[in-house]
Design a protein around this motif. Structure first.
Motif, mmCIF file in Angstrom:
data_model
loop_
_atom_site.group_PDB
_atom_site.id
_atom_site.type_symbol
_atom_site.label_atom_id
_atom_site.label_comp_id
_atom_site.label_asym_id
_atom_site.label_seq_id
_atom_site.Cartn_x
_atom_site.Cartn_y
_atom_site.Cartn_z
ATOM 1 N N SER A 157 9.920 -15.291 -4.641
ATOM 2 C CA SER A 157 9.285 -15.864 -3.404
ATOM 3 C C SER A 157 8.689 -14.273 -3.321
ATOM 4 C CB SER A 157 9.954 -15.974 -2.037
ATOM 5 O OG SER A 157 10.674 -15.070 -1.234
ATOM 6 N N ARG A 158 7.307 -14.299 -1.852
ATOM 7 C CA ARG A 158 6.680 -13.506 -2.271
ATOM 8 C C ARG A 158 7.220 -12.143 -1.111
ATOM 9 N NH1 ARG A 158 1.240 -13.495 0.898
ATOM 10 N NH2 ARG A 158 1.929 -13.671 3.035
ATOM 11 N N ILE A 159 8.385 -12.960 -0.276
ATOM 12 C CA ILE A 159 9.298 -12.307 0.233
ATOM 13 C C ILE A 159 9.416 -10.955 -0.564
ATOM 14 C CG2 ILE A 159 10.792 -13.195 1.403
ATOM 15 C CD1 ILE A 159 10.355 -11.570 3.708
ATOM 16 N N LEU A 201 1.535 -9.087 -7.795
ATOM 17 C CA LEU A 201 1.532 -9.172 -6.508
ATOM 18 C C LEU A 201 0.016 -9.391 -5.195
ATOM 19 C CD1 LEU A 201 2.989 -9.843 -4.726
ATOM 20 C CD2 LEU A 201 3.666 -7.798 -4.062
ATOM 21 N N ARG A 202 -1.058 -8.495 -5.210
ATOM 22 C CA ARG A 202 -2.490 -8.803 -4.734
ATOM 23 C C ARG A 202 -2.997 -9.818 -4.855
ATOM 24 N NH1 ARG A 202 -3.233 -2.279 -4.671
ATOM 25 N NH2 ARG A 202 -2.476 -1.193 -2.883
ATOM 26 N N ALA A 203 -3.210 -9.545 -6.664
ATOM 27 C CA ALA A 203 -3.945 -10.707 -7.262
ATOM 28 C C ALA A 203 -3.089 -11.921 -6.954
ATOM 29 C CB ALA A 203 -4.024 -10.477 -8.446
ATOM 30 N N ASN A 213 1.154 -1.288 -0.246
ATOM 31 C CA ASN A 213 -0.352 0.041 -0.078
ATOM 32 C C ASN A 213 0.660 0.891 -0.162
ATOM 33 O OD1 ASN A 213 -2.559 -1.782 0.367
ATOM 34 N ND2 ASN A 213 -2.409 -1.372 2.563
ATOM 35 N N ASP A 214 2.186 1.050 0.609
ATOM 36 C CA ASP A 214 3.155 2.439 0.156
ATOM 37 C C ASP A 214 3.837 2.683 -0.840
ATOM 38 O OD1 ASP A 214 2.224 2.456 3.165
ATOM 39 O OD2 ASP A 214 4.574 1.245 4.394
ATOM 40 N N CYS A 215 4.055 1.116 -1.266
ATOM 41 C CA CYS A 215 4.535 1.795 -2.690
ATOM 42 C C CYS A 215 3.877 2.484 -3.321
ATOM 43 C CB CYS A 215 4.654 0.335 -3.349
ATOM 44 S SG CYS A 215 6.748 0.019 -2.230
#
Length: 341
Positions: free
Chosen positions: A318-320, A224-226, A196-198
């Motif tokens: 990976s997600r991170i 990424l959100r999807a 969200n910050d990005c």
């Protein structure tokens, strides 16, 4: 650094937003100017950087009788003249990053006056100094104002982007964490807030030369959100490369990305660059650690530009790592948004 009080959680768990900090007391109610507090919070964090700049400038003078400074940021207009003692104006803000010994000068010159001069006579001076600090730090670091040693550890040693993102509460948590593993867990737990910050920073980008890059970075956010983590990381890694190719000439690009630390032990040097350049591109240097699959190099677990391109695997993707990559391209895009002519 102080021990982090948060319990360890799996790195992909979300975490509730931090509470907003209490509002500070009205500084105007103070009877006298608290110079020691101002020095400690605003100027002392940058003391080490100014010392390194002083050494660099001294060497430059010794090596170059003509005093011709090499361009630090090709293709970007950056004023590199030194601040003069009488330039207590807006020029002070523009040139703070090049001033040597500024913090000591302010402390020594103004401390004797604290006992006799009341706040109204110094409001304009301290307003100007506050503006100087605001020009050095992006919005997310202004209330945190980390010491340069702490900042350099996270940027150079761990490759965590901190310019413009993430939000101040997350920056504070990262600084307070006891070690690199704990900081990585924090980023993993708070990934939704960091995304969200990005997105918020990217939405504010207005410079025409980085509009396409901004749109692609927002594609990373949406992917990424999807849940399309691998696609998001691949796009972010290639977007980073495209930004550097487009906006820097070859020599400076190599200077910022030549990371052969494992072989030479040479790290990214803050003192070789202006403050915002150093803070923005130290994590870029970290992300360009050499990786050669043909030499049998193990695929790193942390985000890297080269393994993202040449070592596609569950270890690298990976997600991170995608969150790291998104933070990185967001910082770089925002840097160009603020610095390009």
């Amino acid at each position: 650094m102080a021990e982090n009080k948060e319990p360890d959680e799996p790195e992909d768990m979300d975490q509730a937003e931090d509470q907003e900090p209490d509002e500070p007391e009205d500084a105007g109610q103070a009877e006298l100017v608290d110079l020691s507090r101002f020095y400690a919070s605003a100027l002392k964090p940058l003391h080490g950087y100014f010392q390194s700049q002083n050494a660099w400038i001294s060497k430059m003078i010794a090596d170059s009788p003509a005093l011709r400074m090499r361009p630090v940021l090709p293709r970007i207009v950056v004023d590199s003249s030194l601040i003069r003692m009488t330039a207590f104006t807006e020029n002070l803000g523009r040139q703070m990053a090049d001033l040597t010994g500024f913090n000591d000068m302010v402390r020594k010159a103004l401390e004797p006056l604290a006992a006799t001069y009341r706040p109204p006579q110094w409001h304009s001076v301290f307003a100007s100094l506050g503006d100087v600090i605001d020009r050095l730090y992006p919005e997310n670091l202004r209330e945190v104002r980390p010491d340069l040693d702490d900042l350099e550890e996270l940027l150079v040693e761990e490759g965590i982007p901190l310019m413009w993102v993430p939000r101040p509460q997350t920056v504070r948590a990262l600084l307070d964490a006891p070690d690199a593993a704990a900081r990585r867990r924090i980023i993993g737990r708070r990934w939704t807030g960091i995304v969200n910050d990005c997105e918020a920073v990217l939405e504010e980008v207005t410079h025409p030369d980085v509009q396409d890059a901004r749109d692609f970075a927002l594609d990373v956010v949406h992917a990424l959100r999807a849940g399309h983590t691998s696609a998001a990381q691949a796009l972010a890694a290639n977007l980073l490369d495209s930004l550097l190719q487009r906006h820097f000439d070859k020599d400076f690009r190599i200077e910022l990305t030549k990371n052969d630390f494992k072989t030479t032990g040479v790290k990214f040097k803050f003192e070789d660059h202006k403050f915002k350049v150093a803070c923005t591109f130290a994590p870029v240097w970290y992300a360009h650690a050499k990786y050669h699959a043909k030499n049998g190099d193990p695929i790193p677990r942390t985000f890297g530009r080269h393994p993202s391109a040449h070592g596609v695997s569950r270890t690298q993707y990976s997600r991170i790592n995608t969150v790291y990559a998104l933070m990185l391209v967001t910082s770089v895009i925002k840097f160009f948004d603020t610095e390009l002519p």
